[in-house]
Write a protein that holds these residues in place. Structure first.
Motif, PDB file in Angstrom:
ATOM      1  N   HIS A  76       5.134  50.710 -32.301  1.00 31.08           N
ATOM      2  CA  HIS A  76       4.144  50.381 -31.275  1.00 31.08           C
ATOM      3  C   HIS A  76       4.551  50.904 -29.901  1.00 31.08           C
ATOM      4  O   HIS A  76       3.857  50.661 -28.910  1.00 31.08           O
ATOM      5  N   ILE A  77       5.690  51.616 -29.812  1.00 29.23           N
ATOM      6  CA  ILE A  77       6.157  52.161 -28.534  1.00 29.23           C
ATOM      7  C   ILE A  77       5.918  53.664 -28.504  1.00 29.23           C
ATOM      8  O   ILE A  77       6.310  54.388 -29.421  1.00 29.23           O
ATOM      9  N   SER A  78       5.275  54.133 -27.431  1.00 31.71           N
ATOM     10  CA  SER A  78       5.024  55.559 -27.238  1.00 31.71           C
ATOM     11  C   SER A  78       5.627  55.991 -25.913  1.00 31.71           C
ATOM     12  O   SER A  78       5.663  55.211 -24.959  1.00 31.71           O
ATOM     13  N   VAL A  79       6.103  57.227 -25.858  1.00 28.51           N
ATOM     14  CA  VAL A  79       6.745  57.755 -24.650  1.00 28.51           C
ATOM     15  C   VAL A  79       5.843  58.799 -24.003  1.00 28.51           C
ATOM     16  O   VAL A  79       5.333  59.697 -24.678  1.00 28.51           O
ATOM     17  N   VAL A  80       5.661  58.677 -22.683  1.00 26.80           N
ATOM     18  CA  VAL A  80       4.857  59.627 -21.913  1.00 26.80           C
ATOM     19  C   VAL A  80       5.744  60.263 -20.843  1.00 26.80           C
ATOM     20  O   VAL A  80       6.510  59.569 -20.163  1.00 26.80           O
ATOM     21  N   ASP A  81       5.653  61.558 -20.687  1.00 28.26           N
ATOM     22  CA  ASP A  81       6.406  62.279 -19.659  1.00 28.26           C
ATOM     23  C   ASP A  81       5.859  61.907 -18.287  1.00 28.26           C
ATOM     24  O   ASP A  81       4.758  62.314 -17.925  1.00 28.26           O
ATOM     25  N   ALA A  82       6.644  61.145 -17.523  1.00 26.70           N
ATOM     26  CA  ALA A  82       6.172  60.643 -16.233  1.00 26.70           C
ATOM     27  C   ALA A  82       6.526  61.560 -15.069  1.00 26.70           C
ATOM     28  O   ALA A  82       6.339  61.189 -13.909  1.00 26.70           O
ATOM     29  N   THR A  83       7.038  62.762 -15.359  1.00 27.13           N
ATOM     30  CA  THR A  83       7.309  63.719 -14.281  1.00 27.13           C
ATOM     31  C   THR A  83       6.060  64.523 -13.934  1.00 27.13           C
ATOM     32  O   THR A  83       6.060  65.305 -12.979  1.00 27.13           O
ATOM     33  N   GLN A  84       4.993  64.340 -14.691  1.00 23.85           N
ATOM     34  CA  GLN A  84       3.742  65.062 -14.457  1.00 23.85           C
ATOM     35  C   GLN A  84       2.987  64.452 -13.273  1.00 23.85           C
ATOM     36  O   GLN A  84       3.419  63.476 -12.672  1.00 23.85           O
ATOM     37  N   SER A  85       1.828  65.020 -12.971  1.00 21.46           N
ATOM     38  CA  SER A  85       0.984  64.474 -11.916  1.00 21.46           C
ATOM     39  C   SER A  85       0.490  63.088 -12.314  1.00 21.46           C
ATOM     40  O   SER A  85       0.501  62.725 -13.496  1.00 21.46           O
ATOM     41  N   VAL A  86       0.069  62.304 -11.322  1.00 22.77           N
ATOM     42  CA  VAL A  86      -0.424  60.949 -11.578  1.00 22.77           C
ATOM     43  C   VAL A  86      -1.562  60.962 -12.591  1.00 22.77           C
ATOM     44  O   VAL A  86      -1.601  60.148 -13.520  1.00 22.77           O
ATOM     45  N   GLU A  87      -2.485  61.911 -12.456  1.00 25.97           N
ATOM     46  CA  GLU A  87      -3.629  61.975 -13.368  1.00 25.97           C
ATOM     47  C   GLU A  87      -3.190  62.378 -14.772  1.00 25.97           C
ATOM     48  O   GLU A  87      -3.681  61.813 -15.768  1.00 25.97           O
ATOM     49  N   ASP A  88      -2.267  63.317 -14.874  1.00 22.90           N
ATOM     50  CA  ASP A  88      -1.801  63.742 -16.191  1.00 22.90           C
ATOM     51  C   ASP A  88      -1.063  62.608 -16.911  1.00 22.90           C
ATOM     52  O   ASP A  88      -1.203  62.429 -18.122  1.00 22.90           O
ATOM     53  N   VAL A  89      -0.280  61.851 -16.144  1.00 22.58           N
ATOM     54  CA  VAL A  89       0.412  60.712 -16.743  1.00 22.58           C
ATOM     55  C   VAL A  89      -0.604  59.680 -17.210  1.00 22.58           C
ATOM     56  O   VAL A  89      -0.485  59.125 -18.310  1.00 22.58           O
ATOM     57  N   HIS A  90      -1.611  59.422 -16.404  1.00 25.24           N
ATOM     58  CA  HIS A  90      -2.661  58.475 -16.767  1.00 25.24           C
ATOM     59  C   HIS A  90      -3.342  58.892 -18.069  1.00 25.24           C
ATOM     60  O   HIS A  90      -3.549  58.060 -18.973  1.00 25.24           O
ATOM     61  N   GLN A  91      -3.674  60.170 -18.182  1.00 24.28           N
ATOM     62  CA  GLN A  91      -4.309  60.649 -19.410  1.00 24.28           C
ATOM     63  C   GLN A  91      -3.365  60.520 -20.599  1.00 24.28           C
ATOM     64  O   GLN A  91      -3.791  60.220 -21.721  1.00 24.28           O
ATOM     65  N   GLY A  92      -2.068  60.723 -20.357  1.00 18.37           N
ATOM     66  CA  GLY A  92      -1.084  60.545 -21.408  1.00 18.37           C
ATOM     67  C   GLY A  92      -0.985  59.100 -21.866  1.00 18.37           C
ATOM     68  O   GLY A  92      -0.853  58.812 -23.065  1.00 18.37           O
ATOM     69  N   VAL A  93      -1.083  58.196 -20.916  1.00 15.44           N
ATOM     70  CA  VAL A  93      -1.075  56.758 -21.240  1.00 15.44           C
ATOM     71  C   VAL A  93      -2.278  56.402 -22.091  1.00 15.44           C
ATOM     72  O   VAL A  93      -2.164  55.712 -23.105  1.00 15.44           O
ATOM     73  N   LEU A  94      -3.449  56.899 -21.701  1.00 18.76           N
ATOM     74  CA  LEU A  94      -4.664  56.590 -22.471  1.00 18.76           C
ATOM     75  C   LEU A  94      -4.590  57.165 -23.885  1.00 18.76           C
ATOM     76  O   LEU A  94      -4.964  56.489 -24.851  1.00 18.76           O
ATOM     77  N   ALA A  95      -4.103  58.388 -24.015  1.00 21.95           N
ATOM     78  CA  ALA A  95      -3.997  59.019 -25.326  1.00 21.95           C
ATOM     79  C   ALA A  95      -3.023  58.231 -26.218  1.00 21.95           C
ATOM     80  O   ALA A  95      -3.301  57.992 -27.405  1.00 21.95           O
ATOM     81  N   SER A  96      -1.903  57.818 -25.639  1.00 23.42           N
ATOM     82  CA  SER A  96      -0.918  57.056 -26.412  1.00 23.42           C
ATOM     83  C   SER A  96      -1.480  55.699 -26.819  1.00 23.42           C
ATOM     84  O   SER A  96      -1.275  55.233 -27.945  1.00 23.42           O
ATOM     85  N   LEU A  97      -2.185  55.065 -25.892  1.00 21.82           N
ATOM     86  CA  LEU A  97      -2.754  53.751 -26.162  1.00 21.82           C
ATOM     87  C   LEU A  97      -3.772  53.812 -27.297  1.00 21.82           C
ATOM     88  O   LEU A  97      -3.754  52.983 -28.213  1.00 21.82           O
ATOM     89  N   LYS A  98      -4.618  54.798 -27.242  1.00 17.80           N
ATOM     90  CA  LYS A  98      -5.627  54.961 -28.289  1.00 17.80           C
ATOM     91  C   LYS A  98      -4.981  55.221 -29.643  1.00 17.80           C
ATOM     92  O   LYS A  98      -5.422  54.709 -30.670  1.00 17.80           O
ATOM     93  N   ALA A  99      -3.925  56.038 -29.645  1.00 19.60           N
ATOM     94  CA  ALA A  99      -3.253  56.364 -30.891  1.00 19.60           C
ATOM     95  C   ALA A  99      -2.599  55.134 -31.529  1.00 19.60           C
ATOM     96  O   ALA A  99      -2.596  54.983 -32.751  1.00 19.60           O
ATOM     97  N   ILE A 100      -2.066  54.247 -30.692  1.00 16.16           N
ATOM     98  CA  ILE A 100      -1.405  53.060 -31.209  1.00 16.16           C
ATOM     99  C   ILE A 100      -2.402  52.013 -31.688  1.00 16.16           C
ATOM    100  O   ILE A 100      -2.232  51.409 -32.747  1.00 16.16           O
ATOM    101  N   LEU A 101      -3.470  51.817 -30.930  1.00 22.02           N
ATOM    102  CA  LEU A 101      -4.379  50.703 -31.200  1.00 22.02           C
ATOM    103  C   LEU A 101      -5.461  51.026 -32.220  1.00 22.02           C
ATOM    104  O   LEU A 101      -6.017  50.113 -32.832  1.00 22.02           O
ATOM    105  N   VAL A 102      -5.796  52.294 -32.379  1.00 27.57           N
ATOM    106  CA  VAL A 102      -6.881  52.642 -33.319  1.00 27.57           C
ATOM    107  C   VAL A 102      -6.357  52.646 -34.753  1.00 27.57           C
ATOM    108  O   VAL A 102      -5.304  53.199 -35.015  1.00 27.57           O
TER     109      VAL A 102
END
Length: 206
Positions: free
Chosen positions: A180-206
């Motif tokens: 249930h733990i996903s890693v997102v590269d947080a060195t990216q831009s704020v928007e890119d990190v946000h999109q990474g969070v959403l993609a990871s969240l969807k992958a875990i919960l769906v």
């Protein structure tokens, strides 16, 4: 997304990874989906928790042992669960948390040397629920993290580079063993990190 109702979501990672910013972005996005959402920080967000937070983070308490840190974090967490998180989940709200048990595993368990197993054993005794539905770890290197923290550092942040490097390693090792733990590269831009969070969240919960 109806799947977000009643879900317990955690954003975590090393100091300077951008959790606060990403928590705000995630909460706004969940609200836009028409889901009732609340957000809390760990430790804190209860009267007792805020007092414990002050003790934990004050540079005046530099002699505090790792074991004491572990117990105080768990005490604040138990109060936050009973007072805020459990009632919110019972009402079908989505709960987004800034840190949770994953932090204690990485900081006190792995970097502090107390052992992740000891942290989880204590959590089993203290908490009604250890793991959230999804944990997103925002991964960042020490150089990037340090550049972002242009303010007075708290007691935990003042620990040396070797400690914080082990904290990062602790998060990454934990993610290898928890589905249930996903890693997102947080060195990216704020928007890119946000999109990474959403993609990871969807992958875990769906």
């Amino acid at each position: 997304m109806n799947t977000l109702a009643g879900k317990f979501i955690v954003l975590d990672g090393p100091d300077g990874c951008g959790k606060s910013t990403q928590v705000k972005r995630l909460v706004q996005w969940i609200q836009q989906q028409g889901v009732d959402v609340v957000t809390y920080r760990d430790p804190g967000d209860t009267r007792i928790g805020e007092l414990i937070r002050e003790i934990l983070l004050s540079p005046e308490h530099d002699i505090m042992s790792t074991r004491t840190e572990l117990l105080l974090y768990m005490a604040s967490r138990a109060q936050l669960w009973a007072e805020k998180i459990q009632p919110a989940l019972d009402q079908g709200q989505c709960v987004v948390l800034d840190r949770w048990i994953s932090s204690t595993c990485a900081y006190q368990g792995y970097a502090g040397g107390d052992g992740i197993g000891r942290v989880l054993d204590l959590a089993e005794s203290c908490l009604d629920r250890i793991w959230p539905d999804a944990t997103i770890v925002l991964d960042v290197d020490l150089k990037t993290a340090s550049a972002r923290m242009d303010r007075e550092l708290d007691r935990m942040e003042q620990k040396g580079d070797s400690y914080h490097q082990r904290v990062r390693e602790g998060f990454l090792r934990l993610a290898e063993h928890q589905p249930h733990i996903s890693v997102v590269d947080a060195t990216q831009s704020v928007e890119d990190v946000h999109q990474g969070v959403l993609a990871s969240l969807k992958a875990i919960l769906v």
